[in-house]
Design an enzyme around this catalytic site. Structure first.
Site, PDB file in Angstrom:
ATOM      1  N   LYS A 137       0.845  -1.201   0.000  1.00  0.00           N
ATOM      2  CA  LYS A 137       0.000   0.000   0.000  1.00  0.00           C
ATOM      3  C   LYS A 137       0.877   1.246   0.000  1.00  0.00           C
ATOM      4  O   LYS A 137       1.901   1.284   0.696  1.00  0.00           O
ATOM      5  CB  LYS A 137      -0.875  -0.038   1.259  1.00  0.00           C
ATOM      6  CG  LYS A 137      -1.910   1.063   1.366  1.00  0.00           C
ATOM      7  CD  LYS A 137      -2.755   0.872   2.630  1.00  0.00           C
ATOM      8  CE  LYS A 137      -3.868   1.887   2.757  1.00  0.00           C
ATOM      9  NZ  LYS A 137      -4.696   1.680   3.965  1.00  0.00           N
ATOM     10  N   SER A 166      -9.762   1.500   3.147  1.00  0.00           N
ATOM     11  CA  SER A 166      -8.930   2.266   2.247  1.00  0.00           C
ATOM     12  C   SER A 166      -7.901   1.435   1.482  1.00  0.00           C
ATOM     13  O   SER A 166      -7.385   1.903   0.475  1.00  0.00           O
ATOM     14  CB  SER A 166      -8.210   3.362   3.034  1.00  0.00           C
ATOM     15  OG  SER A 166      -7.319   2.780   3.971  1.00  0.00           O
ATOM     16  N   SER A 178      -9.695  -0.882   7.378  1.00  0.00           N
ATOM     17  CA  SER A 178      -9.178  -0.780   6.006  1.00  0.00           C
ATOM     18  C   SER A 178      -8.428  -1.980   5.456  1.00  0.00           C
ATOM     19  O   SER A 178      -8.106  -1.990   4.271  1.00  0.00           O
ATOM     20  CB  SER A 178      -8.283   0.445   5.884  1.00  0.00           C
ATOM     21  OG  SER A 178      -9.092   1.579   5.760  1.00  0.00           O
TER      22      SER A 178
HETATM   23  N1  GLN Z   1     -13.251   3.636   6.652  1.00  0.00           N
HETATM   24  C1  GLN Z   1     -12.582   4.082   7.832  1.00  0.00           C
HETATM   25  C2  GLN Z   1     -12.257   5.546   7.703  1.00  0.00           C
HETATM   26  O1  GLN Z   1     -12.617   6.106   6.730  1.00  0.00           O
HETATM   27  C3  GLN Z   1     -11.369   3.253   8.105  1.00  0.00           C
HETATM   28  C4  GLN Z   1     -10.159   3.693   7.378  1.00  0.00           C
HETATM   29  C5  GLN Z   1      -8.936   2.909   7.730  1.00  0.00           C
HETATM   30  O2  GLN Z   1      -9.002   1.876   8.392  1.00  0.00           O
HETATM   31  N2  GLN Z   1      -7.800   3.421   7.290  1.00  0.00           N
HETATM   32  O3  GLN Z   1     -11.656   6.130   8.534  1.00  0.00           O
END
Ligand code: GLN
Length: 513
Positions: free
Chosen positions: A79, A154, A178
């Site tokens: 990532k 994400s 995420s």
């Molecule tokens: N969807 C969650 C957010 O928008 C989790 C994001 C993540 O785990 N990086 O914060």
């Protein structure tokens, strides 16, 4: 079966037996990526030449009989949030579009030490804020099971690349779901380890008390191997835990005896898609058929998880992202243009006789910060910074941030109490299968609610894994989430593997021409 369809464990077998070289393998992935990534958009950058060079070096070392690392010759995708020395690390943000990390994150250093081949960098929501990868400043990633749908986020690129056979292993990060949510929506296996199991050094911070990197793979076996490589205490990260790393990859094949699986009553309430619910209930039956006992537990504070997360995460983000000021870090606005604008405004005010206004115009430094940040950040990142700054400001701190911290503690207590009665918790990972691109992107609240089942593990600091447990009628993957007590990664992986020996959901593949 094509090389690129095999698991890392299978590939290591072939590599060690001399039946394939890392160079051949890397070429196979490069061809697969060239073939399908124009449709999927999982990668931001693929370093074919660099990867081939690493592969040839490892092949040569193997030929000479040198000792090699645990992932020797296996390509891995990372990532774009983890620093790799001398390489772009953009966090899918204009703010860091040209940022080259001056050092390796510990995760990347450990991958190199394990002789993995670094194949490329995957797309994500900007600074990991989002649940669909639509917040990337650079491109959309599509769900390999249905190109009209999001892969989740994400770590959407990291999940999609494994689902589309563009890598067998990838590294994601999970602050509120995420890793697990995109793994569920793309039909792969993804694990968020216990907070502190994996070093955060060189992981660009979103919410430091929640962030954790982890493995994404097709099987629990492969996830165990990758977790084993990246875990461990790190003097560069004071929050990394100083306990030995078990041999996850060896232990994973040992079935768990006398397992008690907990079902959280509050997880099966309004908001849960019917098809997801029945797939999860079927999965629980599989555990029963494997000898597990099932017990209902209650999480009285479950309903506050999303609210608490969307205070704490933005608070920490607003603080962490203050460093991108265009001076210390990040994109700087065009200075000559900035000064010219300021002069023109001042002249205009003076000509209109507004001397006081002309004198109180922003200094060029304040403007530089403001314009650089306005240009560098996308709208979701700005929303988080504003939410967090508001919740931390004097007069609101106690009402929001401090209160959220207290409820966070209560959520952790829900887990502690449950784990007095059960070994693991099983439940849905997401409220529904993958949603359409564009469906929720203009409705932040709807997007935040997708995180209902994942944020609590981050708030409590415990580990969780999502594994494929079925498909919707429309052919979209569904994920089963298992959560465990702190540092119970071993148990989680073994339980996941047990399920994968009894089912074949994880072997299904999307039809990508
Ligand atoms: N969807 C969650 C957010 O928008 C989790 C994001 C993540 O785990 N990086 O914060």
């Amino acid at each position: 079966m094509a090389l690129y369809q095999k698991t890392a464990t299978e590939l290591l077998g072939l590599l060690n037996a001399g039946q394939v070289t890392s160079e051949e393998l890397t070429r196979a992935y490069a061809e697969r990526i060239a073939q399908v990534d124009p449709k999927v958009g999982a990668y931001l950058r693929v370093d074919v030449n660099g990867a081939l060079e690493q592969a040839r070096t490892i092949d040569a070392r193997r030929k000479r009989g040198e000792p090699l690392g645990k992932l020797a010759g296996v390509p891995v995708a990372v990532k774009d949030l983890l620093c790799a020395q001398g390489e772009l690390t953009t966090c899918a943000s204009r703010m860091l579009e040209t940022y080259r990390a001056p050092y390796d994150s510990t995760v990347v250093a450990k991958l190199r030490a394990a002789d993995a081949v670094l194949l490329g960098r995957t797309n994500m929501d900007e600074f990991a804020m989002g649940g669909s990868t639509e917040n990337s400043a650079f491109q959309k990633t599509r769900n390999p099971w249905d190109l009209e749908r999001t892969p989740g986020g994400s770590s959407g690129g990291a999940a999609a690349c494994v689902a589309a056979d563009e890598a067998c292993l990838s590294i994601g990060t999970d602050t509120g779901g995420s890793i697990r949510q995109p793994a569920a929506l793309c039909g792969i296996t993804g694990m968020k380890p216990t907070y502190g199991r994996v070093s955060r050094y060189g992981l660009v911070a979103f919410a430091s008390s929640l962030d954790q990197a982890g493995p994404m793979a097709r099987t629990a076996e492969d996830a165990a191997l990758l977790l084993e490589v990246i875990s461990g205490h790190d003097p560069h990260d004071a929050t990394s835990v100083n306990v030995p790393v078990p041999s996850y990859s060896q232990n994973v094949r040992e079935p768990l005896q006398g397992l008690t699986v907990g079902l959280v009553r509050e997880h099966f309430a309004a908001g849960l898609d019917g098809e997801v619910e029945s797939a999860v209930r079927e999965a629980v039956k599989v555990y029963e058929s494997l000898g597990a006992k099932v017990k209902e537990v209650s999480f009285p504070h479950a309903e506050y998880g999303v609210a608490v997360y969307y205070i704490i995460a933005p608070c920490e983000a607003s603080s962490n992202l203050a460093r991108y000021d265009g001076v210390h870090y990040g994109r700087r606005t065009d200075e000559a243009k900035l000064i010219a604008e300021l002069d023109a405004e001042r002249k205009q005010l003076l000509a209109a006789g507004k001397k006081r206004e002309a004198e109180s115009l922003d200094t060029s430094l304040v403007r530089l910060y403001r314009k650089s940040r306005a240009e560098g950040f996308g709208s979701e990142v700005k929303r988080r910074i504003m939410l967090g700054t508001y919740a931390l400001s004097s007069g609101y701190y106690d009402a929001y941030y401090l209160k959220a911290l207290k409820v966070r503690r209560l959520i952790r207590q829900d887990y502690d109490k449950a784990f007095e009665q059960v070994d693991l918790i099983a439940g849905p990972c997401t409220t529904s299968p993958a949603f359409k691109i564009g469906e929720k992107v203009d409705d932040p609240l709807a997007m935040y609610l997708v995180d209902l089942y994942t944020v609590s593990a981050n708030l409590a600091g415990v580990g969780g894994i999502s594994i494929p447990c079925g498909f919707s009628k429309q052919g979209l993957p569904i994920g089963l989430q298992l959560q465990g007590p702190p540092l119970a990664e071993d148990k989680l992986l073994r339980a996941a593997h047990m399920y994968q020996t009894a089912t074949d959901w994880h072997t299904r593949r999307p039809k990508l021409a």
